[in-house]
Design a protein around this motif. Sequence first.
Motif, mmCIF file in Angstrom:
data_model
loop_
_atom_site.group_PDB
_atom_site.id
_atom_site.type_symbol
_atom_site.label_atom_id
_atom_site.label_comp_id
_atom_site.label_asym_id
_atom_site.label_seq_id
_atom_site.Cartn_x
_atom_site.Cartn_y
_atom_site.Cartn_z
ATOM 1 N N ARG A 232 61.509 47.183 46.974
ATOM 2 C CA ARG A 232 60.064 47.233 47.143
ATOM 3 C C ARG A 232 59.683 47.355 48.622
ATOM 4 O O ARG A 232 60.192 46.630 49.456
ATOM 5 N N TYR A 246 53.263 47.322 36.417
ATOM 6 C CA TYR A 246 53.109 47.134 34.976
ATOM 7 C C TYR A 246 54.040 46.022 34.495
ATOM 8 O O TYR A 246 53.628 45.150 33.735
ATOM 9 N N ASN A 247 55.272 46.032 34.981
ATOM 10 C CA ASN A 247 56.226 45.007 34.565
ATOM 11 C C ASN A 247 55.871 43.626 35.079
ATOM 12 O O ASN A 247 56.407 42.629 34.614
ATOM 13 N N GLU A 248 55.015 43.570 36.080
ATOM 14 C CA GLU A 248 54.627 42.259 36.591
ATOM 15 C C GLU A 248 53.328 41.776 35.977
ATOM 16 O O GLU A 248 52.644 40.926 36.540
ATOM 17 N N HIS A 249 52.990 42.344 34.847
ATOM 18 C CA HIS A 249 51.770 41.973 34.126
ATOM 19 C C HIS A 249 50.513 42.301 34.917
ATOM 20 O O HIS A 249 49.453 41.786 34.614
ATOM 21 N N PHE A 251 48.318 44.735 34.993
ATOM 22 C CA PHE A 251 48.005 45.969 34.293
ATOM 23 C C PHE A 251 46.904 46.764 34.966
ATOM 24 O O PHE A 251 47.035 47.959 35.167
#
Lengths: 290, 334
Positions: A232, A246-249, A251
């Motif tokens: 990152r 997205y994977n870290e919620h 959205f």
Amino acid sequence: MKNTNSIGQALPNAFQPNLWGRRFLIVITTLFALTFLVAPLVVVLTRAFEYGWSPFWKAVTEIYTVKALRLTALTTVLAVTCNTLFGLCAAWALTRFQYKGRGFLITLIDLPFAISPIIAGLIFILTYGRLGWLHPYLVDWQLRIVFNVPGVVLATIFVTLPFVAREIVPVLAARGTDEEQAAVLMGAGFFTVFFKVTFPHIRWALVYSLILCAARAMGEFGAVSVVSGHLRGKTNTLPLHIEILYNEHKFSESFAVSTILVATSVIILTARNVIEQLAKKEDESNVFRS
Amino acid sequence: MPKFVFTLFTALTLMLAFSANSLFAVEITNVSYDPTREFYDEYNKAFQKYWQDKKKEEVTIIQSHGGSGKQARAVIEGNEADVVTLALAYDITAIAEAGLIKKDWQEKLPKNSSPYTSTIVFLVRKGNPKNLKDWGDLAKDGVGIITPNPKTSGGARWNYLAAWAWADKEYNHDRTKIIEYITKVFNNVLVLDNGARGSTNTFVQNGQGDVLLAWENEAFLTLKQEGDKYEIVTPPTSILAEPPVTVVDEVVDKRGTREIATEYLTFLYSDEGQRLAGKHFYRPSNPEILKEFGNQFVSTQLITIDNPLFDGWEKAQKEHFTDGAIFDQIYVKK
């Protein structure tokens, strides 16, 4: 001056479907475009602005987003430049000389279109990775290719390789070599021939292919995902960053960042249309002159 | 004209290339597994402050997250991690076997090099409509299970072994019956994602399945975000998951970052590090700090990987997860 194959021109009556047939085709096409293209785009935009303007702005100006955007810009600029040089050389080599293996070369250039991006990524890992066969030499030179920015750039160049060559080859092939031969007979050197005779003909095709190439380079996910290592702020491009968010919620953030890519696509498509118009106009005026 | 374009292009490239990295701060890379994102995000800030106070030096920490097995693979292939903080010891052992880490790595830091632990719980939809209470219920017909793939995910391997441990007790070490049970459970799996976070998204965002076999911390995080729709079922027995951390010797020696990398990991054992782990729903390994979190962590019977049943990760990996081992046999059957 009548264009014989332009879009929207009426077919001879014998081939015209009846009124209902026509309506049916139009409705089907529109419905399809609405459900598969417009609806998802609307979702992206509504979710991006779910909580209003200021969270949206915060998401797109966040430090990791900005770094991802910079990397994507760098990658795109390098990929487009590289493929322009390569594409012009390749197009010249494929249309201006006859030699054994020419067909094979054309197939080779098309390879990135046929190959799955994940394979492309793995090829780079197996070549430049720690266990790859080039690794000992890279260590001597203190170079790190994969899991680093150069790997991301290389993978992007790989997947966008055919774009320029593919667009220019047909144009050059169709033009033939008459004008160039005439120029050479009149004593022009290579660069004069290229810039004064060849280049004006392929100008629009080149610009058009650059646009497609840039669009693809910006959006590339698969191959880059394999070689990036998902570091990152370092090797994360915009598409990868969207997946991470997205994977870290996060959205709405991920959709907010997606709008950057959507916006660039819209700009690119508009540019493409403008260029098509310009090219058409110029073609027509050329025909009038001759 | 071409000259102008060339100059513009060169300037643009250089600008982009140099702006990408700041050249002056120390930089270390932490390659971690999936559900630690939020924890390390906060922990890194704490460590940056600690290092600034102690050494007056700025440190940049680059994070990478993904399925634990996949991440280990990337480090072996050349993803230069100064430290790895993975889901289970075997993945670090694999890196050690590839020659990047010394073999005795697990003795370098306290508590098996695991500063925090966790366990496996069930996350079910509100009201527990399928009435899932214990591991046996997972084998019932019509139960849809979401778990990541044990081949790529560390959490998934803990899930599998926890189920195995339950079955071993239930069926009195009868291997045929245990395998029959595990086969039934995996026949009920609807989606097999690559990593724990992918599975959580499948269960929560896409609404698939009746139960998510999840890390305790991942389940708590989901409750924190969407508490009204889910509940946690803590089965009476489960497994003690020890996610270990270590310094990657080959990388830190090459980059000259051993000191800061080691300090980065020992700070995990400090009171501040332990509290942050607890805050992000990992069980602190320091019993004093664990007490501060009171009833948050339900104490159940937790079997360890070193239990004679599994006899350590190396053996468990060989017996269950390598190519052609038990997992392949039961999952191919489907």
